[in-house]
Design an enzyme around this catalytic site. Structure first.
Site, short mmCIF file in Angstrom:
data_model
loop_
_atom_site.label_atom_id
_atom_site.label_comp_id
_atom_site.label_asym_id
_atom_site.label_seq_id
_atom_site.Cartn_x
_atom_site.Cartn_y
_atom_site.Cartn_z
N ASN A 4 -9.97 39.81 25.12
CA ASN A 4 -9.04 40.84 24.12
C ASN A 4 -7.77 40.05 23.54
OD1 ASN A 4 -8.00 40.87 26.83
ND2 ASN A 4 -7.55 43.02 26.84
N GLU A 35 -4.59 39.70 37.11
CA GLU A 35 -4.05 40.82 36.10
C GLU A 35 -5.38 41.68 35.84
OE1 GLU A 35 -3.48 42.94 33.32
OE2 GLU A 35 -3.10 41.12 31.98
N GLU A 94 2.89 37.67 35.34
CA GLU A 94 2.47 36.64 34.34
C GLU A 94 4.09 37.07 33.48
OE1 GLU A 94 -1.01 37.03 32.67
OE2 GLU A 94 -1.77 35.54 34.11
N CYS A 119 -5.26 46.07 28.58
CA CYS A 119 -5.39 46.42 29.85
C CYS A 119 -3.89 47.52 29.95
CB CYS A 119 -4.60 45.49 30.56
SG CYS A 119 -5.89 44.16 30.51
C1 SIN Z 1 -3.64 42.62 28.49
O1 SIN Z 1 -4.23 43.69 27.77
O2 SIN Z 1 -3.98 42.33 29.37
C2 SIN Z 1 -2.38 41.98 27.70
C3 SIN Z 1 -1.69 43.06 27.00
C4 SIN Z 1 -0.23 42.47 26.73
O3 SIN Z 1 0.18 41.43 26.92
O4 SIN Z 1 0.52 43.32 26.14
#
Ligand code: SIN
Length: 481
Positions: A155, A254, A462, A288
């Site tokens: 993604n 994550e 992170e 996510c």
């Molecule tokens: C993710 O979907 O893991 C990353 C989303 C983000 O860094 O905003």
């Protein structure tokens, strides 16, 4: 694929500073059109072992360098990424599907991790500890954990690599990455630029391949790997954690989320709708931290839904390279079917489709941006991460009750609160059991702050100083006088 810098297009694995073919290749296709973009190395466990060996051999020299020397190399990498950002964004859109403007944003977001961690590694201070015994002197020093292996998702094919590799390299670790099978081209383009930036051979290695289990076993079980880091789903994360246990690797995970988005009756409706659009429809909902459950106070429910409906209806769907498009396809057919299933299940249980709810004729991977009302906490659309462009709205009336409902999930990644009442906003932000809470905004990700989840959404952080700490061991040194 037409690029200003055709050198960025690579199809072989990058191991020990060299481009290496694998025995077989795998097809990489544009999810919007199905068009073949190229045949990329279909690496194996043996390729992963070669990459781990290269990273192990490169470690002593790289960790010996001063933080300033490592920072200088990383900054050259950062600079080259910025200079090539248009090509990198094009590669990303073609293999992943997100609109070009979003891809461009991801490239700069990804690059920012390299710049920031290059600066941060100069501050890897230890401590002098007031001693418990006059005959002893106590201190700590920070040292790189060693070889780091990473499995990264489709993604964010660029930024999820740099968010892991940049702090690891800055700390003095060496790195082996397995990018998602669907999006290897962005990873390989990053290697080309790292090579040009002068990263020593073996410091950064990428193994692409469809044998996720075989490559994954090497990255999680090889005793030469000290730390494993993963972005992906919670079920896969649990499996990988179990594999890491055999050699007691350090881990950063994550994992999945089930983000609540709470709109109180004292919220500014335009702010709330704008935030909801940003968190729900970015990358067609394949994020996510995307909103999964929208709780709206009964008093403002209809107003919020009407405003959201007109914003959703205005989205332009199409190929990510077309001008003005703000939502592209989903990554593959499976993802479309899953979202379709969740919507059907919700409707069968009493939810109402206000907009969308079905596949679009643009191509087999397109799903219409969808607005559902009348959703309840018992429906699968509320208990499972939908990872698609579906806004699922429920009502609430009471603050304590909505906090309880928002927290009633095994996940704890991100949550959103919309309220103009500062006391309430503070109260609710503190009560939500999530690693990240955004108030009156739908966009919060940044290099400088810690990203990560509570509960089954992960381990570790992170980004920010916390993201750097993940790649150091703290050594306690005790000197007898
Ligand atoms: C993710 O979907 O893991 C990353 C989303 C983000 O860094 O905003």
């Amino acid at each position: 694929m037409k690029l200003a810098n055709p050198d960025l297009l690579k199809f072989q694995n990058y191991i020990d500073g060299a481009w290496r073919a694998a025995e077989r290749t795998m097809a990489v296709c544009d999810p919007a059109s199905g068009e073949l973009l190229g045949n990329v190395a279909d690496g194996t466990a043996a390729d992963a072992e070669a990459a781990v060996a290269a990273a192990t051999a490169a470690l002593p020299e790289w960790r010996r360098r001063t933080a300033g020397e490592r920072a200088a190399t990383l900054k050259r990498w950062y600079q080259l990424i910025v200079e090539n950002s248009e090509d990198l964004a094009r590669i990303l859109t073609l293999e992943q599907g997100k609109p070009l403007a979003e891809a461009q944003g991801e490239i700069l977001y990804g690059a920012s991790f390299i710049e920031w961690f290059a600066e941060e590694c100069r501050r890897a201070y230890g401590q002098t500890i007031p001693t418990h015994n006059p005959a002893m002197r106590l201190s700590t020093i920070r040292q790189p954990v060693g070889v780091v292996s990473c499995i990264t998702p489709w993604n964010f094919p660029n930024a999820m690599i740099t968010r892991k590799a940049a702090p690891a390299l800055a700390a003095g670790c060496t790195v082996v990455i397995k990018p998602a099978q669907e999006t290897p081209l962005s990873a390989l383009a990053l290697c080309q630029l790292a090579d040009e930036a002068g990263l020593p051979k073996g410091t950064l290695n990428v193994v692409t391949g469809s044998d996720a289990a075989g490559i994954g076993r090497v990255l999680t079980q090889d005793p030469r790997v000290a730390k494993f880091t993963f972005t992906g789903s919670t079920p896969v994360g649990k499996l990988l954690m179990a594999q890491c246990a055999s050699t007691v690797k350090k881990m950063s995970m994550e994992l999945g989320g089930n983000a609540p988005f709470i709109v109180f009756d004292d919220a500014d409706m335009d702010t709330a709708v704008k935030a909801c659009m940003a968190t729900k429809f970015r990358n067609a909902g394949q994020v996510c931290v995307a909103t999964n459950r929208i709780y709206v106070h009964q008093a403002v429910h209809d107003e919020f839904v009407e405003k959201l409906r007109s914003e959703v209806a205005a989205l332009k769907i199409g190929h990510g390279t077309e001008a003005g498009v703000n939502m592209g396809p989903m990554i593959f057919r499976r993802a479309v079917e899953r979202v379709q299933n969740l919507v059907q299940d919700a409707v069968a249980s009493g939810a109402r489709i206000e907009l969308g709810g079905e596949q679009l004729p643009n191509g087999e991977n397109y799903f219409a941006p969808t607005l559902l009302t009348g959703v309840t906490d018992a429906m699968r659309i509320a208990t499972e991460e939908n990872f698609g462009p579906v806004a699922a709205v429920q009502k609430f009336t009471d603050e304590a009750d909505v906090i309880r409902r928002a927290n009633a999930t095994p996940y704890g990644l991100a949550a959103y609160v919309m309220s103009e009442n500062i006391r309430r906003a503070n109260r609710v932000v503190e009560a939500l059991e999530y690693g990240m809470v955004a108030c009156n905004t739908g966009v919060f990700s940044t290099t400088v702050a810690p990203f990560g989840g509570n509960k089954e959404s992960g381990i570790g952080r992170e980004g920010g100083v916390e993201g750097m700490a993940e790649f150091y061991e703290t050594k306690y040194c005790c000197f007898g006088a």
